[in-house]
Design a protein around this motif. Structure first.
Motif, PDB file in Angstrom:
ATOM      1  N   CYS A 287       7.244   1.370  52.134  1.00 54.81           N
ATOM      2  CA  CYS A 287       6.286   0.618  51.491  1.00 54.81           C
ATOM      3  C   CYS A 287       4.842   0.852  52.178  1.00 54.81           C
ATOM      4  O   CYS A 287       4.907   0.609  53.332  1.00 54.81           O
ATOM      5  CB  CYS A 287       7.043  -0.724  51.366  1.00 54.81           C
TER       6      CYS A 287
ATOM      7  N   CYS B 281       4.257  -3.007  54.187  1.00 57.02           N
ATOM      8  CA  CYS B 281       4.888  -3.429  54.964  1.00 57.02           C
ATOM      9  C   CYS B 281       5.650  -2.489  55.987  1.00 57.02           C
ATOM     10  O   CYS B 281       6.229  -2.536  57.032  1.00 57.02           O
ATOM     11  CB  CYS B 281       5.966  -4.584  54.802  1.00 57.02           C
TER      12      CYS B 281
ATOM     13  N   CYS C  97       7.547  -5.184  45.957  1.00 60.72           N
ATOM     14  CA  CYS C  97       8.443  -4.757  47.247  1.00 60.72           C
ATOM     15  C   CYS C  97       9.488  -5.744  47.439  1.00 60.72           C
ATOM     16  O   CYS C  97       9.045  -6.910  47.541  1.00 60.72           O
ATOM     17  CB  CYS C  97       7.501  -4.474  48.552  1.00 60.72           C
TER      18      CYS C  97
ATOM     19  N   CYS D 265       8.046  -7.540  51.429  1.00 54.12           N
ATOM     20  CA  CYS D 265       7.052  -8.210  51.152  1.00 54.12           C
ATOM     21  C   CYS D 265       6.259  -8.764  50.135  1.00 54.12           C
ATOM     22  O   CYS D 265       5.306  -9.317  49.902  1.00 54.12           O
ATOM     23  CB  CYS D 265       5.871  -7.285  52.170  1.00 54.12           C
TER      24      CYS D 265
HETATM   25 ZN   LIG Z   1       6.678  -3.993  51.537  1.00 55.85          ZN
END
Ligand SMILES: [Zn+2]
Length: 258
Positions: free
Chosen positions: A44, A47, A69, A72
């Motif tokens: 991602c 994060c 995501c 996060c």
């Molecule tokens: Zn993330």
């Protein structure tokens, strides 16, 4: 062995295309920043957590995760499912039209390159040499065994690269600044290698027409000036896709009117 019905075969080709589209997304994200497209695993961008296999199922994962995501909750770009869906549709359609053949392989490699170039040019105003230059060679080598034939391909490379190079220097001389990037001639040379010189001219005409139409529309609706236009590589990609699919029919129709 039972004959698989053409529709089922096209659907399988489409599913395979979605997986390829997922890899194209990796190329689109990583090639402009110069990192490897095979290592490390996708993470991602917010994060940095590594993406699990079940979050990486083309289109499906995006829908299940509702575009965010899992950790996060930051949004995942719409580009991912769009690229996967377009690639899936292209694989299914190409299988349907060409069947198992070297022309199918050639057209799919070419189509994948156009998708990646379109997306990177749209976002970064860049047409990476690492795509265009090797694919000029790939297109030329394939042309020895399938359409358009090596002579047509070679002339296509020269006509494609040469015409935009001329435009590049003409614009530079008149306007004293660069109107096209140096990536555009290499991209049109790549188109020439895969489609041959006639369809390269058709692709350039379609691209210029689409570009002008887009520019006029943008100015008429006051959404921007000529300077804020889409990069030309995006129009070249669309023009080449149109030329590769309906180009010969359009030329035949046009010549019928002469
Ligand atoms: Zn993330």
């Amino acid at each position: 062995m039972n004959e698989t019905s053409p529709a089922v075969a096209a659907a399988i080709a489409g599913a395979f295309g979605a997986l390829v589209g997922s890899f194209l997304n990796v190329c689109i994200y990583r090639l402009p920043i110069g990192t490897s497209v095979v290592w490390p695993a996708s993470a991602c961008p917010h994060c940095r957590r590594e993406i699990e296999w079940f979050e990486n199922i083309p289109i499906v994962s995006y829908l299940v995760l509702r575009g965010r995501c899992r950790t996060c909750r930051q949004p995942i770009g719409m580009r991912y499912p769009i690229i996967e869906a377009i690639t899936a549709a292209m694989f299914a359609a190409a299988w349907w039209f060409y069947g198992p053949s070297l022309l199918l392989v050639s057209r799919l490699i070419f189509g994948c390159a156009l998708i990646v170039l379109f997306a990177i040019d749209l976002e970064h105003h860049l047409l990476p040499n690492v795509i265009t230059l090797p694919l000029i060679v790939v297109g030329f080598v394939l042309s020895f065994f399938t359409e358009p034939g090596w002579i047509d391909s070679l002339i296509g490379i020269l006509v494609g690269g040469g015409s935009l190079l001329l435009m590049f220097y003409a614009y530079l001389a008149v306007r004293k600044r660069e109107g096209l990037g140096m990536g555009d001639p290499k991209m049109l040379a790549m188109i020439g290698a895969f489609l041959g010189w006639k369809m390269t001219i058709v692709a350039l005409m379609f691209a210029s027409f689409a570009g002008s139409l887009f520019g006029v529309t943008m100015m008429a609706t006051r959404r921007g000036s000529l300077e804020s236009m889409l990069p030309f590589g995006c129009f070249l990609a669309v023009g080449a896709a149109v030329a590769a699919t309906v180009g010969p029919a359009v030329v035949g129709w046009y010549l019928g009117f002469l």
